[in-house]
Design a protein around this motif. Structure first.
Motif: not given
Length: 285
Positions: A111-120, A233-244
Motif C-alpha cells: 500500500s505504501r508504494v501504491q500511495q506514491l504511484d500517481l498516474p501523472s 506520511d508513509l508508515d515505515l520503521t527506521d530500519e525500512q527508511k534506511q533500507e530505502i
C-alpha cells in the motif's frame, strides 16, 4: 536523464560554466528549491523536503557518492546527447526500466508504494511515443522496440530490470526508492533535459522528447511538494527508511551503468550545446 534531484544539479553546475548557461536560462530551476506553501492561518508551512524520509533520501543520495561516481554520471549524460543513436539507445534502456517498474507497481499489494504511484508520473506511454518516433514505422506492430524485447536489453539494463523484479518479490517497499530516484529526478530535470536533447539533436515540436513532458502536472514545484508530503506520511520503521535510502543509492549506480554503456562523445554533445546556445544569443537559432 536519470536519477535523484541532486544529480541534476551536478549537470547544471557543469553547463553553467559555459555559454550553454544561456540555453538554460529559459528553464525554471527546480533543483534546489521547492515552493513552501502557506498554511490556512497565513503561517509558512515547513518544507516537507526538510523533514523525515524526504530529507533522509535527499541527504543520503547527495553525500554517499564519490567525485568519480558523480563525474561518471555527468559524462554519461552528455554521451546520451552525442547523437541520435546514443539517445535512442538510452530511450530503449529507460523503456525497459520503466516497463519493469510500472508493472511491479501494478502488481504489488504494497500500500505504501501504491500511495506514491500517481498516474501523472507514469512514463511508459511517453517512452513508447519517443521510440516510435525514432524507430517506428507506419505499422506500429513492426516497431523493433516492441518485439524481441529481451534480446534488445543491454547488460546494464538487464541488471537494472532484474533488481526491480527482485525487490518487487522480496521487499516491495523498496520500490519507493525507485519511485523517488526516477520520478522525482525526471520532474526536477525534465524541462532542462528535454530542452537540451532538442537543442543537441536538432529535434523540434516535442518530437522524441515526450518522456520529459509532464502534461498532467502544470505546477511542478507544487506537485513535488505534495509528493514529498505523501512520502513523509508513509508508515515505515527506521530500519525500512534506511533500507530505502540504501536502495536509492544502488539505483543511482544502476543508472550510471546504463549511461556508461552508451557510445558517443560527451565532448561533441557539450560543444553542440554551447554552439547552439551562442547562436540563440545572437538570434540565429
Amino acid at each position: 536523464f536519470v536519477t535523484s534531484p541532486y544529480r541534476h544539479q551536478r549537470i547544471q553546475d557543469v553547463i553553467s560554466r559555459s555559454d550553454a548557461s544561456t540555453f538554460l536560462a529559459s528553464s525554471s530551476d527546480t533543483t534546489e528549491t521547492t515552493t513552501t506553501p502557506k498554511a490556512q492561518d497565513g503561517a509558512e508551512e515547513v518544507n516537507p523536503r526538510k523533514l523525515g524520509l524526504a530529507l533522509q533520501l535527499d541527504d543520503g543520495t547527495r553525500k554517499s557518492h564519490s567525485m568519480a561516481q558523480n563525474t561518471a554520471f555527468v559524462t554519461g549524460f552528455f554521451k546520451g546527447l552525442a547523437n541520435r543513436q546514443s539517445y535512442g539507445a538510452l530511450l530503449k534502456s529507460l523503456y525497459f526500466v520503466y516497463d519493469a517498474m510500472e508493472k511491479a507497481m501494478d502488481e504489488t499489494d504494497e500500500s505504501r508504494v501504491q500511495q506514491l504511484d500517481l498516474p501523472s508520473l507514469r512514463r511508459v506511454a511517453s517512452l513508447e511515443d519517443d521510440l516510435q518516433y525514432f524507430y517506428g514505422s507506419d505499422d506500429a506492430a513492426k516497431s523493433p522496440f516492441l518485439s524481441n524485447v529481451q534480446q534488445q536489453q543491454s547488460p546494464a539494463t538487464r541488471t537494472y530490470v532484474a533488481r526491480i523484479e527482485h525487490v518487487a518479490q522480496t521487499k516491495p517497499y523498496l520500490l519507493i526508492a525507485h519511485q523517488y530516484t526516477r520520478y522525482l529526478g525526471d520532474l526536477f530535470g525534465g524541462q532542462m533535459m528535454g530542452g537540451m536533447a532538442s537543442s543537441s539533436l536538432g529535434l523540434s515540436n516535442g518530437d522524441g522528447t515526450a518522456f520529459y513532458q509532464f502534461d498532467q502536472i502544470p505546477d511542478t514545484q507544487s506537485f513535488i511538494t505534495k509528493w514529498y508530503k505523501l512520502l513523509n506520511d508513509l508508515d515505515l520503521t527506521d530500519e525500512q527508511k534506511q533500507e530505502i535510502v540504501d536502495e536509492a543509492n544502488l539505483v543511482f549506480d544502476l543508472n550510471v551503468g546504463i549511461l556508461q554503456e552508451l557510445e558517443g562523445s560527451p565532448f561533441q554533445a557539450f560543444t553542440t550545446l554551447v554552439i547552439n546556445s551562442f547562436k540563440a544569443r545572437l538570434g540565429f537559432a
